[in-house]
Design a protein around this motif. Structure first.
Motif, PDB file in Angstrom:
ATOM      1  N   UNK A  84     -10.922  -3.004 -11.813  1.00  0.00           N
ATOM      2  CA  UNK A  84     -10.930  -2.767 -10.371  1.00  0.00           C
ATOM      3  C   UNK A  84     -11.226  -4.020  -9.575  1.00  0.00           C
ATOM      4  N   UNK A  85     -11.930  -4.978 -10.152  1.00  0.00           N
ATOM      5  CA  UNK A  85     -12.136  -6.237  -9.436  1.00  0.00           C
ATOM      6  C   UNK A  85     -10.821  -6.996  -9.301  1.00  0.00           C
ATOM      7  N   UNK A  86     -10.025  -7.039 -10.361  1.00  0.00           N
ATOM      8  CA  UNK A  86      -8.708  -7.660 -10.264  1.00  0.00           C
ATOM      9  C   UNK A  86      -7.793  -6.863  -9.334  1.00  0.00           C
ATOM     10  N   UNK A  87      -7.895  -5.538  -9.362  1.00  0.00           N
ATOM     11  CA  UNK A  87      -7.123  -4.726  -8.424  1.00  0.00           C
ATOM     12  C   UNK A  87      -7.483  -5.019  -6.987  1.00  0.00           C
ATOM     13  N   UNK A  88      -8.756  -5.227  -6.710  1.00  0.00           N
ATOM     14  CA  UNK A  88      -9.200  -5.603  -5.361  1.00  0.00           C
ATOM     15  C   UNK A  88      -8.562  -6.917  -4.930  1.00  0.00           C
ATOM     16  N   UNK A  91      -4.825  -6.418  -4.040  1.00  0.00           N
ATOM     17  CA  UNK A  91      -4.588  -5.798  -2.736  1.00  0.00           C
ATOM     18  C   UNK A  91      -5.011  -6.717  -1.598  1.00  0.00           C
ATOM     19  N   UNK A  92      -5.993  -7.575  -1.830  1.00  0.00           N
ATOM     20  CA  UNK A  92      -6.333  -8.564  -0.810  1.00  0.00           C
ATOM     21  C   UNK A  92      -5.161  -9.517  -0.603  1.00  0.00           C
ATOM     22  N   UNK A  93      -4.524  -9.938  -1.697  1.00  0.00           N
ATOM     23  CA  UNK A  93      -3.351 -10.798  -1.567  1.00  0.00           C
ATOM     24  C   UNK A  93      -2.185 -10.093  -0.907  1.00  0.00           C
ATOM     25  N   UNK A  99       0.486  -9.286   6.459  1.00  0.00           N
ATOM     26  CA  UNK A  99       0.118  -9.856   7.757  1.00  0.00           C
ATOM     27  C   UNK A  99       1.033 -11.022   8.119  1.00  0.00           C
ATOM     28  N   UNK A 100       1.370 -11.841   7.134  1.00  0.00           N
ATOM     29  CA  UNK A 100       2.136 -13.055   7.421  1.00  0.00           C
ATOM     30  C   UNK A 100       3.646 -12.836   7.474  1.00  0.00           C
ATOM     31  N   UNK A 101       4.134 -11.705   6.992  1.00  0.00           N
ATOM     32  CA  UNK A 101       5.576 -11.483   6.971  1.00  0.00           C
ATOM     33  C   UNK A 101       6.080 -10.970   8.317  1.00  0.00           C
ATOM     34  N   UNK A 102       7.229 -11.462   8.782  1.00  0.00           N
ATOM     35  CA  UNK A 102       7.806 -10.942  10.033  1.00  0.00           C
ATOM     36  C   UNK A 102       8.331  -9.533   9.818  1.00  0.00           C
ATOM     37  N   UNK A 103       8.492  -8.782  10.892  1.00  0.00           N
ATOM     38  CA  UNK A 103       8.994  -7.407  10.733  1.00  0.00           C
ATOM     39  C   UNK A 103      10.450  -7.382  10.309  1.00  0.00           C
ATOM     40  N   UNK A 104      10.854  -6.266   9.731  1.00  0.00           N
ATOM     41  CA  UNK A 104      12.248  -6.077   9.320  1.00  0.00           C
ATOM     42  C   UNK A 104      13.163  -6.099  10.537  1.00  0.00           C
ATOM     43  N   UNK A 105      14.269  -6.873  10.499  1.00  0.00           N
ATOM     44  CA  UNK A 105      15.202  -6.875  11.637  1.00  0.00           C
ATOM     45  C   UNK A 105      15.823  -5.497  11.840  1.00  0.00           C
ATOM     46  N   UNK A 106      16.268  -5.264  13.055  1.00  0.00           N
ATOM     47  CA  UNK A 106      16.951  -4.013  13.357  1.00  0.00           C
ATOM     48  C   UNK A 106      18.240  -3.903  12.560  1.00  0.00           C
ATOM     49  N   UNK A 107      18.620  -2.704  12.227  1.00  0.00           N
ATOM     50  CA  UNK A 107      19.858  -2.444  11.470  1.00  0.00           C
ATOM     51  C   UNK A 107      20.713  -1.470  12.270  1.00  0.00           C
ATOM     52  N   UNK A 108      21.256  -1.957  13.387  1.00  0.00           N
ATOM     53  CA  UNK A 108      22.013  -1.108  14.302  1.00  0.00           C
ATOM     54  C   UNK A 108      23.506  -1.357  14.134  1.00  0.00           C
ATOM     55  N   UNK A 109      24.244  -0.309  13.802  1.00  0.00           N
ATOM     56  CA  UNK A 109      25.692  -0.333  13.892  1.00  0.00           C
ATOM     57  C   UNK A 109      26.117   0.314  15.196  1.00  0.00           C
ATOM     58  N   UNK A 110      27.416   0.514  15.351  1.00  0.00           N
ATOM     59  CA  UNK A 110      27.923   1.094  16.595  1.00  0.00           C
ATOM     60  C   UNK A 110      27.378   2.493  16.827  1.00  0.00           C
ATOM     61  N   UNK A 221      -7.056  -1.370   3.437  1.00  0.00           N
ATOM     62  CA  UNK A 221      -8.507  -1.458   3.520  1.00  0.00           C
ATOM     63  C   UNK A 221      -9.170  -0.392   2.651  1.00  0.00           C
ATOM     64  N   UNK A 222      -8.612   0.834   2.664  1.00  0.00           N
ATOM     65  CA  UNK A 222      -9.165   1.886   1.827  1.00  0.00           C
ATOM     66  C   UNK A 222      -9.062   1.557   0.353  1.00  0.00           C
ATOM     67  N   UNK A 223      -7.930   0.975  -0.063  1.00  0.00           N
ATOM     68  CA  UNK A 223      -7.762   0.593  -1.461  1.00  0.00           C
ATOM     69  C   UNK A 223      -8.753  -0.489  -1.849  1.00  0.00           C
ATOM     70  N   UNK A 224      -8.924  -1.479  -0.991  1.00  0.00           N
ATOM     71  CA  UNK A 224      -9.859  -2.562  -1.315  1.00  0.00           C
ATOM     72  C   UNK A 224     -11.304  -2.070  -1.333  1.00  0.00           C
TER      73      UNK A 224
END
Length: 496
Positions: A84-88, A91-93, A99-110, A221-224
């Motif tokens: 569980x220490x390695x699991x913590x 999940x911290x990583x 947090x650092x990843x940008x959001x998924x771009x929109x996927x809009x067709x017609x 947070x709950x998992x950590x």
């Protein structure tokens, strides 16, 4: 007098030689534990939790510093602490990654743009009235022909003043034209800015992008919290009786926290556009989780005879998740991301239940007491299954989050991608869009092929829809066109 002694000594030697193989077998079966650890019979009652773990117990009432350094020793809690220490740390990583990843771009067709246009159309319709008012305010140029006719009549009477009067009239007409054209330009710019403002306001009221991330952070947070509390409790569980009774309560409370916080992302994202069900499931789950945490902190709950009840309570709390899971899978049966998340959550539930059964039945150490004192006893396997279940749920959460990002929240919720970049596990989402939008390969997509549509592109396309729509309104004298919004949309729009 000495003969009997010799005879007795010889008899003892014979008996000892006969029992030697039995002693060797017993020594082979006994755990070869470290000199600094104790056996099950040497432990006080409050530390005798599993009679099938025969050795490698740390001494009770160890000093705090010595207990802390036992993190790097070999004992029967080593695997429980480190799983569980390695699991913590994992999940911290992952939390830092999200947090650092940008959001998924929109996927809009017609099809999705037309659906969004329907929600914007009513507001743009009011722009036609403003344009009609603008047309009414357009100035009429001065009647130069009448002035020139007057000049011709005066030519007979006063030739000398002709040049001066013509110059004045021409200057007057030029100034009037300049003023009127300046007024037309100002009104045109005002109308354009007003149209852009209307489109932006209408889109922002419908389009939710990026989708809120707080449910993901609640789960992480709950998992950590659960994993960290579990590692700490197993590390310091050999302390005094009073401290041990207190510290194990937080271990059970951490499990309840993990189960409850796991509900938040799937409930929030699958019922994002159905506030009643979203609020209902979140409140009922939170209340049940608070009750589980409260029960976990009771003294009677820590007794050995309550082990089966503890496992059953946590299993029941986890089974409650089947209700919103089935509801969401039925409500969004046509969404590939929801189907994938449902399968992953089913795997998560199976891992939790399997871990609970192993924890309650104490296998495999029950079958071979003393052989699993350090590695791969039931509690350690239970820990591993908890981490694997949490990781499966993380993948499900990423599917739902990226689906909502790609569909603009509730703007076009029927965007049904076939897969999603899962935030670190190589699961791609081929959006399969073709047409006017460039098929860029965003870092978020992780190399997946598909259309990546920026919000600015959506607004610009809707502006083209609006101009076409306003042209139809003006040509009909301000009335609403008979054609539908889809027909009114430019044929060169994004192809679905």
């Amino acid at each position: 007098m000495e003969a009997p002694a010799v005879t007795e000594s010889s008899g003892d030697a014979v008996l000892a030689s006969r029992n030697a193989p039995l002693r060797r077998r017993r020594r082979a079966q006994a755990p070869a534990q470290d000199a600094g650890t104790l056996g099950f019979e040497d432990m006080p009652d409050y530390l005798q939790d599993n009679e099938f773990i025969k050795g490698y117990y740390r001494a009770p009432d160890m000093p705090f510093k010595r207990t802390l350094w036992s993190l790097f020793d070999i004992h029967n809690e080593t695997g429980n602490v480190w799983t569980h220490l390695l699991g913590f740390l994992v999940f911290a990583g992952l939390t830092f990654y999200v947090i650092t990843q940008p959001p998924m771009p929109l996927a809009f067709g017609k099809r999705q743009l037309d659906q969004l246009w329907l929600s914007v159309q009513d507001r743009v319709h009011g722009m036609a009235d403003h344009l009609h008012n603008l047309q009414g305010r357009l100035p009429h140029l001065p009647d130069l022909s009448a002035n020139l006719h007057q000049l011709q009549e005066r030519l007979v009477h006063n030739v000398d003043s002709l040049v001066h009067e013509v110059q004045e009239e021409v200057q007057h007409a030029a100034q009037a034209i300049h003023n009127r054209m300046h007024s037309i330009t100002d009104n045109f710019h005002y109308a354009t800015e007003r149209l852009n403002t209307l489109i932006h306001e209408a889109v922002l009221d419908v389009l939710m992008w990026p989708v809120p991330r707080w449910p993901v952070y609640v789960f992480m947070a709950g998992a950590m919290i659960c994993l960290f509390l579990s590692a700490v409790c197993h590390l310091f569980g050999c302390c005094s009786k009073h401290l041990a009774q207190i510290i194990w309560r937080f271990d059970y409370a951490g499990i309840a926290i993990l189960i409850v916080t796991s509900f938040y992302p799937p409930v929030y994202y699958t019922f994002l556009c159905q506030s009643y069900w979203r609020i209902f499931y979140l409140i009922t789950t939170s209340v049940m989780g608070a009750g589980a945490v409260a029960v976990s902190l009771l003294d009677v709950f820590q007794r050995t005879e309550w082990r089966a009840f503890r496992a059953s309570m946590f299993a029941g709390l986890g089974l409650w998740g089947v209700v919103p899971l089935i509801h969401a899978s039925v409500a969004h049966a046509d969404i590939a991301a929801v189907r994938g998340a449902t399968a992953l959550d089913a795997l998560m539930g199976a891992l939790y239940l399997l871990g609970a059964v192993i924890y309650a039945t104490r296998v495999p150490e029950r079958w071979l007491p003393g052989r699993f004192d350090v590695w791969f006893h039931g509690h350690q396997i239970f820990h591993i299954l908890i981490v694997l279940a949490a990781l499966a749920h993380y993948r499900a959460v990423m599917l739902l989050l990226h689906w909502r990002d790609a569909s603009g929240g509730c703007a076009a919720s029927k965007v049904a991608p076939t897969g999603v970049a899962d935030g670190g596990f190589g699961l791609d989402l081929g959006l399969g869009l073709h047409g006017r939008f460039p098929e860029s390969r965003s870092a978020v997509l992780g190399g997946a092929s598909g259309g990546a549509v920026a919000v600015e592109q959506v607004v610009e396309t809707l502006r083209e829809y609006a101009l076409e729509y306003l042209g139809g309104l003006l040509s009909n004298g301000g009335g609403r066109p008979m054609a539908t919004a889809t027909a009114a949309a430019p044929q060169g729009g994004a192809a679905g």
